[in-house]
Design a protein around this motif. Structure first.
Motif, PDB file in Angstrom:
ATOM      1  N   THR A  35       0.821  -1.205   0.000  1.00  0.00           N
ATOM      2  CA  THR A  35       0.000   0.000   0.000  1.00  0.00           C
ATOM      3  C   THR A  35       0.855   1.255   0.000  1.00  0.00           C
ATOM      4  N   ILE A  36       0.213   2.335  -0.395  1.00  0.00           N
ATOM      5  CA  ILE A  36       0.818   3.664  -0.346  1.00  0.00           C
ATOM      6  C   ILE A  36      -0.065   4.495   0.586  1.00  0.00           C
ATOM      7  N   ARG A  37       0.548   5.317   1.404  1.00  0.00           N
ATOM      8  CA  ARG A  37      -0.209   6.269   2.219  1.00  0.00           C
ATOM      9  C   ARG A  37       0.109   7.661   1.684  1.00  0.00           C
ATOM     10  N   ILE A  38      -0.917   8.365   1.211  1.00  0.00           N
ATOM     11  CA  ILE A  38      -0.758   9.697   0.641  1.00  0.00           C
ATOM     12  C   ILE A  38      -1.355  10.693   1.624  1.00  0.00           C
ATOM     13  N   SER A  39      -0.561  11.703   1.961  1.00  0.00           N
ATOM     14  CA  SER A  39      -1.005  12.672   2.950  1.00  0.00           C
ATOM     15  C   SER A  39      -0.726  14.087   2.451  1.00  0.00           C
ATOM     16  N   PRO A  40      -1.654  14.992   2.459  1.00  0.00           N
ATOM     17  CA  PRO A  40      -3.035  14.863   2.891  1.00  0.00           C
ATOM     18  C   PRO A  40      -3.865  14.144   1.834  1.00  0.00           C
ATOM     19  N   ALA A  41      -4.982  13.570   2.256  1.00  0.00           N
ATOM     20  CA  ALA A  41      -5.860  12.846   1.342  1.00  0.00           C
ATOM     21  C   ALA A  41      -6.576  13.799   0.399  1.00  0.00           C
ATOM     22  N   LYS A  42      -6.682  15.063   0.811  1.00  0.00           N
ATOM     23  CA  LYS A  42      -7.298  16.095  -0.031  1.00  0.00           C
ATOM     24  C   LYS A  42      -6.378  17.300  -0.003  1.00  0.00           C
ATOM     25  N   THR A  50       2.921  14.197   0.723  1.00  0.00           N
ATOM     26  CA  THR A  50       3.882  13.203   1.191  1.00  0.00           C
ATOM     27  C   THR A  50       3.370  11.809   0.864  1.00  0.00           C
ATOM     28  N   VAL A  51       4.248  10.979   0.318  1.00  0.00           N
ATOM     29  CA  VAL A  51       3.915   9.606  -0.031  1.00  0.00           C
ATOM     30  C   VAL A  51       4.787   8.683   0.821  1.00  0.00           C
ATOM     31  N   VAL A  52       4.155   7.735   1.531  1.00  0.00           N
ATOM     32  CA  VAL A  52       4.867   6.798   2.388  1.00  0.00           C
ATOM     33  C   VAL A  52       4.470   5.387   1.980  1.00  0.00           C
ATOM     34  N   THR A  53       5.462   4.474   1.874  1.00  0.00           N
ATOM     35  CA  THR A  53       5.162   3.096   1.511  1.00  0.00           C
ATOM     36  C   THR A  53       6.125   2.112   2.181  1.00  0.00           C
ATOM     37  N   ARG A  54       5.646   0.876   2.342  1.00  0.00           N
ATOM     38  CA  ARG A  54       6.471  -0.241   2.799  1.00  0.00           C
ATOM     39  C   ARG A  54       6.605  -1.272   1.670  1.00  0.00           C
ATOM     40  N   ALA A  55       6.093  -0.954   0.503  1.00  0.00           N
ATOM     41  CA  ALA A  55       6.034  -1.898  -0.603  1.00  0.00           C
ATOM     42  C   ALA A  55       7.401  -2.288  -1.140  1.00  0.00           C
ATOM     43  N   CYS A  56       8.431  -1.519  -0.856  1.00  0.00           N
ATOM     44  CA  CYS A  56       9.746  -1.770  -1.427  1.00  0.00           C
ATOM     45  C   CYS A  56      10.590  -2.719  -0.586  1.00  0.00           C
ATOM     46  N   GLY A  57      10.054  -3.184   0.522  1.00  0.00           N
ATOM     47  CA  GLY A  57      10.788  -4.143   1.351  1.00  0.00           C
ATOM     48  C   GLY A  57      12.044  -3.533   1.947  1.00  0.00           C
ATOM     49  N   LYS A  58      13.200  -4.152   1.666  1.00  0.00           N
ATOM     50  CA  LYS A  58      14.472  -3.696   2.242  1.00  0.00           C
ATOM     51  C   LYS A  58      15.162  -2.635   1.392  1.00  0.00           C
ATOM     52  N   GLU A  59      14.563  -2.284   0.260  1.00  0.00           N
ATOM     53  CA  GLU A  59      15.162  -1.257  -0.600  1.00  0.00           C
ATOM     54  C   GLU A  59      15.197   0.085   0.128  1.00  0.00           C
ATOM     55  N   THR A  60      16.177   0.906  -0.202  1.00  0.00           N
ATOM     56  CA  THR A  60      16.303   2.222   0.426  1.00  0.00           C
ATOM     57  C   THR A  60      16.033   3.351  -0.562  1.00  0.00           C
ATOM     58  N   TYR A  61      15.496   2.995  -1.743  1.00  0.00           N
ATOM     59  CA  TYR A  61      15.225   4.008  -2.760  1.00  0.00           C
ATOM     60  C   TYR A  61      14.089   3.532  -3.652  1.00  0.00           C
ATOM     61  N   THR A 113      -4.650   6.760  -5.375  1.00  0.00           N
ATOM     62  CA  THR A 113      -5.153   8.076  -5.768  1.00  0.00           C
ATOM     63  C   THR A 113      -5.465   8.922  -4.536  1.00  0.00           C
ATOM     64  N   TYR A 114      -5.558  10.216  -4.745  1.00  0.00           N
ATOM     65  CA  TYR A 114      -5.969  11.174  -3.726  1.00  0.00           C
ATOM     66  C   TYR A 114      -6.704  12.301  -4.436  1.00  0.00           C
ATOM     67  N   GLN A 115      -7.333  13.171  -3.663  1.00  0.00           N
ATOM     68  CA  GLN A 115      -8.136  14.256  -4.229  1.00  0.00           C
ATOM     69  C   GLN A 115      -7.351  15.573  -4.254  1.00  0.00           C
ATOM     70  N   ILE A 116      -7.524  16.308  -5.335  1.00  0.00           N
ATOM     71  CA  ILE A 116      -7.001  17.672  -5.406  1.00  0.00           C
ATOM     72  C   ILE A 116      -8.200  18.594  -5.221  1.00  0.00           C
TER      73      ILE A 116
END
Length: 166
Positions: A35-42, A50-61, A113-116
């Motif tokens: 998953t991706i967490r996008i903040s703010p949602a609107k 800001t986009v935060v994710t754990r999808a990349c596992g041990k990758e640092t980039y 996705t997120y809202q503008i």
């Protein structure tokens, strides 16, 4: 006999919880990693997203792309396995939905996705009485309260002075 039944019931409850816990944990891990967490949602044009994710596992980039904000990079966050990226929504961007795509080596690709929003809120919060455009009434009431407080202070000072002279 009664204690045996209670003990058996407790063992069954603990056993069923123990069997269910690994399945729940595995489900949370597999869903949470993709998953991706996008903040703010609107967000509004000109604001930072800001986009935060754990999808990349041990990758640092990782690399990200926003349809509205363009390309951005994701770098190692403050916790292990977390990548964080930031981009700015350009001024003049029309309201609607924006799609963000994150790519990590070797072949991880996720989208969210997120809202503008139309525009950012401006101005202060009106916490007084009356309509927000009726500031004359608020100013008059505030002036009366200040004058009453000043008059009360003057009267108190005169009383103290008179009492000291007596």
């Amino acid at each position: 006999m009664r204690n045996t039944r209670i003990g058996a019931g407790i063992c069954l409850a603990v056993g069923s919880l123990a069997l269910a816990a690994p399945a729940a944990g595995a489900a949370a891990d597999s869903a949470g990693e993709q998953t991706i967490r996008i903040s703010p949602a609107k967000a509004s044009p000109g604001s930072e997203v800001t986009v935060v994710t754990r999808a990349c596992g041990k990758e640092t980039y990782g690399k990200g792309t926003s349809e509205a904000g363009g390309a951005f990079h994701l770098f190692k966050g403050d916790r292990a396995g977390v990548l964080v990226g930031v981009f700015v929504i350009p001024a003049g961007t029309r309201p609607g939905t924006d799609t963000v795509t994150v790519k990590c080596p070797p072949r991880t690709r996720i989208t969210d996705t997120y809202q503008i929003a139309d525009r950012a809120p401006t101005g202060g919060v009106d916490a007084g009485f009356g309509a927000p455009t009726d500031q004359n009434t608020q100013l008059a009431a505030g002036s009366v309260l200040l004058a009453a407080a000043a008059a009360g202070g003057v009267l108190r000072m005169r009383r103290r002075t008179a009492a000291a002279r007596s």
